[in-house]
Design an enzyme around this catalytic site. Structure first.
Site, PDB file in Angstrom:
ATOM      1  CG  HIS A 152      14.476 -35.388  -2.497  1.00 20.90           C
ATOM      2  ND1 HIS A 152      13.527 -35.217  -1.532  1.00 20.90           N
ATOM      3  CD2 HIS A 152      14.022 -36.367  -3.296  1.00 20.90           C
ATOM      4  CE1 HIS A 152      12.552 -36.087  -1.718  1.00 20.90           C
ATOM      5  NE2 HIS A 152      12.820 -36.795  -2.792  1.00 20.90           N
ATOM      6  CG  ASP A 177      14.569 -39.912 -10.377  1.00 23.16           C
ATOM      7  OD1 ASP A 177      13.993 -39.009  -9.757  1.00 23.16           O
ATOM      8  OD2 ASP A 177      14.017 -40.981 -10.701  1.00 23.16           O
TER       9      ASP A 177
HETATM   10  C1  SDX Z   1      11.757 -37.384  -7.248  1.00 22.75           C
HETATM   11  O1  SDX Z   1       9.220 -35.472  -3.482  1.00 22.75           O
HETATM   12  C2  SDX Z   1       9.618 -36.676  -3.642  1.00 22.75           C
HETATM   13  O2  SDX Z   1       9.682 -37.472  -2.717  1.00 22.75           O
HETATM   14  C3  SDX Z   1      10.008 -37.036  -5.071  1.00 22.75           C
HETATM   15  C4  SDX Z   1      10.656 -38.407  -5.261  1.00 22.75           C
HETATM   16  C5  SDX Z   1       9.685 -39.543  -4.975  1.00 22.75           C
HETATM   17  O3  SDX Z   1      10.152 -40.657  -4.692  1.00 22.75           O
HETATM   18  O4  SDX Z   1       8.459 -39.317  -5.153  1.00 22.75           O
HETATM   19  O5  SDX Z   1      11.794 -38.537  -4.411  1.00 22.75           O
HETATM   20  C6  SDX Z   1      11.118 -38.607  -6.693  1.00 22.75           C
HETATM   21  O6  SDX Z   1      11.072 -36.584  -7.839  1.00 22.75           O
HETATM   22  C7  SDX Z   1      13.220 -37.126  -6.969  1.00 22.75           C
HETATM   23  C8  SDX Z   1      13.696 -35.744  -7.530  1.00 22.75           C
HETATM   24  C9  SDX Z   1      13.962 -35.923  -9.023  1.00 22.75           C
HETATM   25  N1  SDX Z   1      14.195 -34.592  -9.665  1.00 22.75           N
HETATM   26  C10 SDX Z   1      15.411 -34.271 -10.117  1.00 22.75           C
HETATM   27  O7  SDX Z   1      16.429 -34.945  -9.951  1.00 22.75           O
HETATM   28  C11 SDX Z   1      15.419 -32.964 -10.903  1.00 22.75           C
HETATM   29  C12 SDX Z   1      16.606 -32.108 -10.441  1.00 22.75           C
HETATM   30  N2  SDX Z   1      16.309 -31.676  -9.061  1.00 22.75           N
HETATM   31  C13 SDX Z   1      15.743 -30.336  -8.899  1.00 22.75           C
HETATM   32  O8  SDX Z   1      14.797 -30.009  -9.884  1.00 22.75           O
HETATM   33  C14 SDX Z   1      15.323 -30.083  -7.450  1.00 22.75           C
HETATM   34  O9  SDX Z   1      16.350 -30.526  -6.662  1.00 22.75           O
HETATM   35  C15 SDX Z   1      14.026 -30.653  -6.911  1.00 22.75           C
HETATM   36  C16 SDX Z   1      12.860 -30.274  -7.736  1.00 22.75           C
HETATM   37  C17 SDX Z   1      14.119 -32.144  -6.813  1.00 22.75           C
HETATM   38  C18 SDX Z   1      13.844 -30.089  -5.502  1.00 22.75           C
HETATM   39  O10 SDX Z   1      13.687 -28.723  -5.653  1.00 22.75           O
HETATM   40  P1  SDX Z   1      13.395 -27.758  -4.383  1.00 22.75           P
HETATM   41  O11 SDX Z   1      13.274 -28.515  -3.116  1.00 22.75           O
HETATM   42  O12 SDX Z   1      12.270 -26.862  -4.762  1.00 22.75           O
HETATM   43  O13 SDX Z   1      14.734 -27.026  -4.234  1.00 22.75           O
HETATM   44  P2  SDX Z   1      15.045 -25.654  -4.910  1.00 22.75           P
HETATM   45  O14 SDX Z   1      14.631 -25.718  -6.340  1.00 22.75           O
HETATM   46  O15 SDX Z   1      14.475 -24.588  -4.059  1.00 22.75           O
HETATM   47  O16 SDX Z   1      16.634 -25.648  -4.883  1.00 22.75           O
HETATM   48  C19 SDX Z   1      17.353 -25.065  -3.812  1.00 22.75           C
HETATM   49  C20 SDX Z   1      18.618 -24.537  -4.482  1.00 22.75           C
HETATM   50  C21 SDX Z   1      18.335 -23.586  -5.631  1.00 22.75           C
HETATM   51  O17 SDX Z   1      19.484 -22.742  -5.745  1.00 22.75           O
HETATM   52  P3  SDX Z   1      19.393 -21.237  -5.072  1.00 22.75           P
HETATM   53  O18 SDX Z   1      18.166 -20.568  -5.681  1.00 22.75           O
HETATM   54  O19 SDX Z   1      19.274 -21.469  -3.584  1.00 22.75           O
HETATM   55  O20 SDX Z   1      20.694 -20.579  -5.488  1.00 22.75           O
HETATM   56  O21 SDX Z   1      19.341 -25.641  -5.068  1.00 22.75           O
HETATM   57  C22 SDX Z   1      19.391 -25.457  -6.488  1.00 22.75           C
HETATM   58  C23 SDX Z   1      18.308 -24.469  -6.856  1.00 22.75           C
HETATM   59  O22 SDX Z   1      18.664 -23.762  -8.038  1.00 22.75           O
HETATM   60  N3  SDX Z   1      19.143 -26.776  -7.060  1.00 22.75           N
HETATM   61  C24 SDX Z   1      19.837 -27.300  -8.061  1.00 22.75           C
HETATM   62  C25 SDX Z   1      19.300 -28.579  -8.249  1.00 22.75           C
HETATM   63  N4  SDX Z   1      18.314 -28.789  -7.382  1.00 22.75           N
HETATM   64  C26 SDX Z   1      18.201 -27.659  -6.647  1.00 22.75           C
HETATM   65  N5  SDX Z   1      20.843 -26.799  -8.791  1.00 22.75           N
HETATM   66  C27 SDX Z   1      21.336 -27.617  -9.755  1.00 22.75           C
HETATM   67  N6  SDX Z   1      20.897 -28.879 -10.002  1.00 22.75           N
HETATM   68  C28 SDX Z   1      19.874 -29.377  -9.271  1.00 22.75           C
HETATM   69  N7  SDX Z   1      19.440 -30.600  -9.512  1.00 22.75           N
END
Ligand code: SDX
Length: 434
Positions: free
Chosen positions: A311, A369
């Site tokens: 998140h 989710d």
């Molecule tokens: C919702 O914003 C809100 O409030 C949204 C929400 C709401 O109520 O409105 O809470 C609802 O959208 C919840 C989130 C649902 N999405 C998912 O579950 C999809 C999977 N999650 C990722 O896509 C991600 O965690 C995000 C998009 C939710 C957040 O992404 P960020 O904050 O941009 O974090 P990032 O992509 O910069 O990740 C940081 C690191 C990265 O690795 P490094 O580059 O540091 O090595 O964490 C990794 C990412 O690759 N990472 C994940 C991951 N999420 C982040 N790796 C594997 N699986 C994941 N799910």
């Protein structure tokens, strides 16, 4: 919002004059640096793709503490509202008005919403233009946007009464439209809303009843759905809420703004994650395959993510995920599905991930989710409709944020700038010279 004693000073190593900027304090949470004079004073913009360090507005609706894993709606903890704080319509009243309703206020609010649940009889003809297997979110973007063509009496966003009427109409009609999208996809007749049922019972009735026999709602399942709606109602300045605010800042009507929010929520990184998380669990299939899947997630080249995890704000357990897991267990128990293999798989996957350095070091925890797909599937909601249920619940949050923005004296059309890295000015060559 109050002025901090402390100021921020931006100084430049090339000796350019330093710029002092005010710092504002909110009631809780991080302070903000007011950079509005930056461009005028320095000719420079800030650079913040994804708005990781940017507060786009001031708001008094929802507060999130990502480190503590805390979520407050108008100051009330989500744990209290979702478990013993009354039903979804009480949360709607709270988000819209800032306070929980008294018994009389609740009675009036429920009656008002109940009496706006029908859509114009012409609305049904929009559905016929869609394929039966159209994704429900495409249907909702289209039909919610189309509502504007029926309500010319409530499109003046500067009229508080129009704003109030539009808010009620959207909250009241979303369940009807979501249920119509479902009925259309399975070739069953649309079911009209019933005023003798509660908001969530009425939705279940419109979704699952048929004209052929009486339909009896299961109160445990209705309560579970109501809690799911409360958990999804609002969430600060997330992507879809920011979309609604940006659309609203141009003066677009509320139906168009909510349609824009639905479009944004559809994305798998946002509201589409519940559908993606369930598909991920079905693809993993069994506990034996978890370690191979986790290895794929750790391999950046695979492009595989652990859907329902991570998140932008929560760097701790999403409080909604805990409540969703409890709701999941209650529903599965009620249905005699406590041994549901997907639920067991999800809990095993969560345990393994929370003990794995890759996720621990990146502060990746289950979000709202991760479990919501399992409980919605148990309620009989098809996977493709999960995000539609999220949109149904989030409509009140979008509308509350939209109303707050419209009545904010600081509000102006949102118009971010850029760092231009393209070609400087050049002349167009004749085609034989290219
Ligand atoms: C919702 O914003 C809100 O409030 C949204 C929400 C709401 O109520 O409105 O809470 C609802 O959208 C919840 C989130 C649902 N999405 C998912 O579950 C999809 C999977 N999650 C990722 O896509 C991600 O965690 C995000 C998009 C939710 C957040 O992404 P960020 O904050 O941009 O974090 P990032 O992509 O910069 O990740 C940081 C690191 C990265 O690795 P490094 O580059 O540091 O090595 O964490 C990794 C990412 O690759 N990472 C994940 C991951 N999420 C982040 N790796 C594997 N699986 C994941 N799910």
């Amino acid at each position: 919002m109050t002025n901090s004693e402390t100021k921020a000073t931006l100084s430049f190593s090339d000796g350019s004059p330093a710029l002092e900027m005010p710092i504002y304090k909110g009631s809780i949470g991080p302070d903000v640096i007011d950079i509005r004079k930056l461009y005028g004073s320095t000719g420079m913009f800030t650079y913040d793709p994804g708005f990781m360090s940017t507060a786009a507005c001031n708001s008094s609706i929802t507060y999130i503490d990502g480190d503590k894993g805390e979520l407050l709606y108008r100051g009330y903890p989500i744990e209290q509202l979702a478990v013993n704080g009354g039903d979804f319509l009480e949360t709607c009243f709270l988000l819209l008005n800032g306070e929980l309703p008294t018994a009389d206020q609740k009675k009036d609010f429920v009656a008002t919403v109940t009496n706006h649940t029908m859509v114009h009889e012409q609305m049904q003809f929009f559905f016929r233009g869609f394929r039966r297997d159209a994704h429900p979110m495409s249907v909702l973007v289209g039909t919610v946007g189309a509502l504007a063509s029926f309500y010319h009496d409530s499109l003046d966003i500067n009229d508080p009464h129009h704003r109030e009427v539009s808010a009620i109409r959207l909250i009241a009609k979303m369940p009807t439209l979501v249920a119509m999208a479902y009925k259309y996809s399975i070739g069953q007749p649309f079911v009209y809303p019933r005023n003798d049922l509660s908001y969530s019972a009425n939705f279940m009735h419109m979704m699952f009843s048929t004209p052929c026999e009486p339909y009896k709602t299961n109160e445990v399942l209705v309560r579970a759905l109501d809690r799911i709606l409360i958990l999804h109602a609002d969430h600060e300045q997330n992507a879809s809420t920011s979309t609604v605010r940006l659309a609203g800042s141009s003066g677009a009507n509320p139906f168009a703004c909510i349609a824009a929010g639905i479009a944004c929520l559809w994305g798998p990184a946002h509201g589409g994650a519940n559908e993606a998380a369930l598909s991920m669990l079905e693809e993993i299939g069994s506990v034996d395959n978890i370690s191979h899947f986790i290895e794929q997630v750790k391999d950046k080249n695979s492009g595989v993510k652990l859907m329902g995890f991570g998140h932008r704000v929560y760097k701790n357990y999403d409080p909604r995920a805990k409540l969703m897991r409890e709701t999941c267990y209650e529903v599965l128990q009620e249905l005699g599905l406590q041994d549901d293999p997907l639920f067991k798989l999800a809990m095993a996957l969560e345990k393994i991930a929370l003990e794995d350095e890759y996720f621990v070091s990146r502060k990746l925890y289950p979000n709202v989710d991760f479990y919501s797909g399992i409980v919605q599937r148990a309620l009989g909601i098809p996977t493709a409709l999960f995000t539609g249920i999220f949109a149904l619940a989030r409509t009140v949050g979008w509308i509350a944020q939209w109303k707050e923005m419209i009545s904010d004296p600081e509000q102006k059309i949102g118009r971010p700038r850029q760092l231009f890295v393209g070609s400087p000015k050049r002349d167009v060559p004749a085609i034989d010279k290219r």
